[in-house]
Design a protein around this motif. Structure first.
Motif, PDB file in Angstrom:
ATOM      1  N   ILE A 199       5.127   6.973  -0.099  1.00 41.84           N
ATOM      2  CA  ILE A 199       3.986   7.451   0.684  1.00 41.84           C
ATOM      3  C   ILE A 199       2.956   6.330   0.769  1.00 41.84           C
ATOM      4  CG2 ILE A 199       2.275   9.284   0.979  1.00 41.84           C
ATOM      5  CD1 ILE A 199       3.793  10.920  -1.087  1.00 41.84           C
ATOM      6  N   PRO A 200       2.468   6.031   1.974  1.00 45.50           N
ATOM      7  CA  PRO A 200       1.426   5.002   2.096  1.00 45.50           C
ATOM      8  C   PRO A 200       0.068   5.527   1.657  1.00 45.50           C
ATOM      9  CG  PRO A 200       1.948   5.930   4.250  1.00 45.50           C
ATOM     10  CD  PRO A 200       2.899   6.558   3.276  1.00 45.50           C
ATOM     11  N   PHE A 201      -0.827   4.620   1.260  1.00 48.77           N
ATOM     12  CA  PHE A 201      -2.206   5.004   0.979  1.00 48.77           C
ATOM     13  C   PHE A 201      -3.129   3.959   1.603  1.00 48.77           C
ATOM     14  CE2 PHE A 201      -0.697   2.715  -2.815  1.00 48.77           C
ATOM     15  CZ  PHE A 201      -1.642   1.693  -2.939  1.00 48.77           C
ATOM     16  N   GLY A 202      -4.384   4.352   1.848  1.00 49.61           N
ATOM     17  CA  GLY A 202      -5.312   3.485   2.564  1.00 49.61           C
ATOM     18  C   GLY A 202      -6.238   2.696   1.661  1.00 49.61           C
ATOM     19  N   SER A 203      -7.224   2.059   2.277  1.00 54.73           N
ATOM     20  CA  SER A 203      -8.094   1.109   1.564  1.00 54.73           C
ATOM     21  C   SER A 203      -8.995   1.786   0.522  1.00 54.73           C
ATOM     22  CB  SER A 203      -8.950   0.336   2.568  1.00 54.73           C
ATOM     23  OG  SER A 203      -9.740   1.228   3.341  1.00 54.73           O
ATOM     24  N   GLY A 250       0.790  -1.230   0.000  1.00 53.78           N
ATOM     25  CA  GLY A 250       0.000   0.000   0.000  1.00 53.78           C
ATOM     26  C   GLY A 250       0.815   1.270   0.000  1.00 53.78           C
ATOM     27  N   THR A 251       1.785   1.379  -0.922  1.00 51.58           N
ATOM     28  CA  THR A 251       2.598   2.597  -1.020  1.00 51.58           C
ATOM     29  C   THR A 251       2.755   3.011  -2.485  1.00 51.58           C
ATOM     30  OG1 THR A 251       4.702   1.390  -1.187  1.00 51.58           O
ATOM     31  CG2 THR A 251       3.987   2.061   1.020  1.00 51.58           C
ATOM     32  N   ILE A 252       3.025   4.304  -2.680  1.00 50.94           N
ATOM     33  CA  ILE A 252       3.417   4.786  -4.006  1.00 50.94           C
ATOM     34  C   ILE A 252       4.803   5.413  -3.901  1.00 50.94           C
ATOM     35  CG2 ILE A 252       1.095   5.169  -4.915  1.00 50.94           C
ATOM     36  CD1 ILE A 252       1.465   8.171  -4.280  1.00 50.94           C
ATOM     37  N   LEU A 253       5.567   5.297  -4.969  1.00 45.15           N
ATOM     38  CA  LEU A 253       6.871   5.932  -5.054  1.00 45.15           C
ATOM     39  C   LEU A 253       6.698   7.208  -5.876  1.00 45.15           C
ATOM     40  CD1 LEU A 253       9.967   6.000  -4.692  1.00 45.15           C
ATOM     41  CD2 LEU A 253      10.145   4.601  -6.769  1.00 45.15           C
ATOM     42  N   VAL A 254       7.027   8.331  -5.265  1.00 46.93           N
ATOM     43  CA  VAL A 254       6.793   9.633  -5.894  1.00 46.93           C
ATOM     44  C   VAL A 254       8.117  10.298  -6.221  1.00 46.93           C
ATOM     45  CG1 VAL A 254       5.843  11.949  -5.529  1.00 46.93           C
ATOM     46  CG2 VAL A 254       4.595   9.948  -4.729  1.00 46.93           C
ATOM     47  N   SER A 255       8.210  10.852  -7.426  1.00 46.93           N
ATOM     48  CA  SER A 255       9.376  11.644  -7.824  1.00 46.93           C
ATOM     49  C   SER A 255       9.009  13.112  -7.657  1.00 46.93           C
ATOM     50  CB  SER A 255       9.748  11.343  -9.279  1.00 46.93           C
ATOM     51  OG  SER A 255      10.832  12.149  -9.689  1.00 46.93           O
TER      52      SER A 255
END
Length: 302
Positions: free
Chosen positions: A180-184, A166-171
């Protein structure tokens, strides 16, 4: 006569390639420097080496006489400082006349944010059976779930999303990367869009792209496209407040702090280099903290 056009192409490439500046930053830096060169022409200054502290003071006086905001003056000084740093590096000048100029202390406005009732209206308007509705919901959810900038959202690729944790990699700015984590809710919206709506949009273009968010023709969305999508959502929800992508970023930070997140954590997720940039959101939460205090402290009320 000295002309900015002599240096504009090389400086433009320097900003875009080496500094990884956003299109907005490049645009305003070039405008600011062009303004300075017009001033030099008016003052009959024909050699960059003639620019000293006195010339800089005259220029700043003109800016203040135009009643520009402190923020605008600060940006112009930053633009010119970067420009002369570039000229120094290229051995075009021997000194940077803006290196010791103090930036005027800008008053930081309290960021606007959305209340949960306003957010709920936005979350309820999209048709989740329609590819564009699925896309719009995913954009809304990810902007609020992570607080990323619209430019960072536009650059997201499928490989940046890790559903397993549950994460995204941001540039971010200056090519700095952060997780950054994200929720359901964001996970469900993204999954629905990627598995269904995105596939249908992709068939319209017959192109191969890793970009997550696509337009109605199946091509990667632009920053402007994301702003227009949000504007239309606001109109459909009949909200009277002005909502832009950055307001969702403000809302993310405010709600995180209201619910007890510490400043350092929010700073990391927002990608702020300095904690002072994050501290502006504490002003928004003071009312909330006061309510907690009044309800919790034994001697808060008589």
């Amino acid at each position: 006569m000295i002309s900015f056009s002599t240096y504009s192409k090389d400086f433009n490439e320097y900003l875009q390639i080496e500094k990884n500046a956003s299109p907005y930053t490049v645009k305003y830096y070039l405008q600011d420097i062009e303004t300075f060169f017009l001033f030099l022409q008016q003052e009959s200054i024909h050699d960059l080496e003639m620019i000293d502290q006195r010339i800089v003071r005259v220029f700043l006086t003109q800016l203040y006489n135009q009643q520009l905001s402190r923020r605008s003056v600060s940006r112009k000084i930053s633009s010119l400082r970067s420009f002369f740093r570039f000229l120094e590096r290229e051995l075009i000048v021997t000194m940077n006349p803006f290196i010791n100029v103090t930036l005027p202390k800008a008053s930081k406005p309290i960021p606007g944010f959305l209340y949960m009732e306003e957010l709920e209206k936005l979350f309820e308007i999209n048709d989740l059976t329609d590819p564009l509705g699925q896309r719009d919901q995913a954009i809304l959810e990810i902007l609020y779930a992570t607080g990323i900038r619209v430019s960072e959202c536009q650059k997201l690729t499928l490989g940046n999303i890790d559903f397993s944790i549950g994460t995204i990699l941001v540039s971010g700015k200056g090519r700095k990367e952060r997780y950054i984590p994200f929720g359901s809710f964001a996970e469900k919206a993204l999954n629905t869009y990627i598995q269904d709506g995105r596939q249908k949009l992709l068939h319209k273009s017959n192109i191969e792209t890793e970009c997550v968010f696509l337009n109605s023709r199946g091509k990667p969305l632009t920053d402007r496209g994301i702003r227009l999508i949000l504007k239309k959502m606001v109109e459909k929800a009949a909200l009277t407040v002005h909502v832009h992508p950055h307001k969702l970023r403000h809302t993310f930070a405010t709600h995180m702090l209201n619910e007890g997140a510490d400043l350092r954590t929010v700073q990391e997720m927002l990608g702020h280099e300095n904690l002072s940039s994050t501290q502006v959101y504490t002003h928004v939460t003071k009312d909330h903290l006061r309510k907690i205090y009044l309800n919790s402290h034994p001697r808060a009320n008589d």
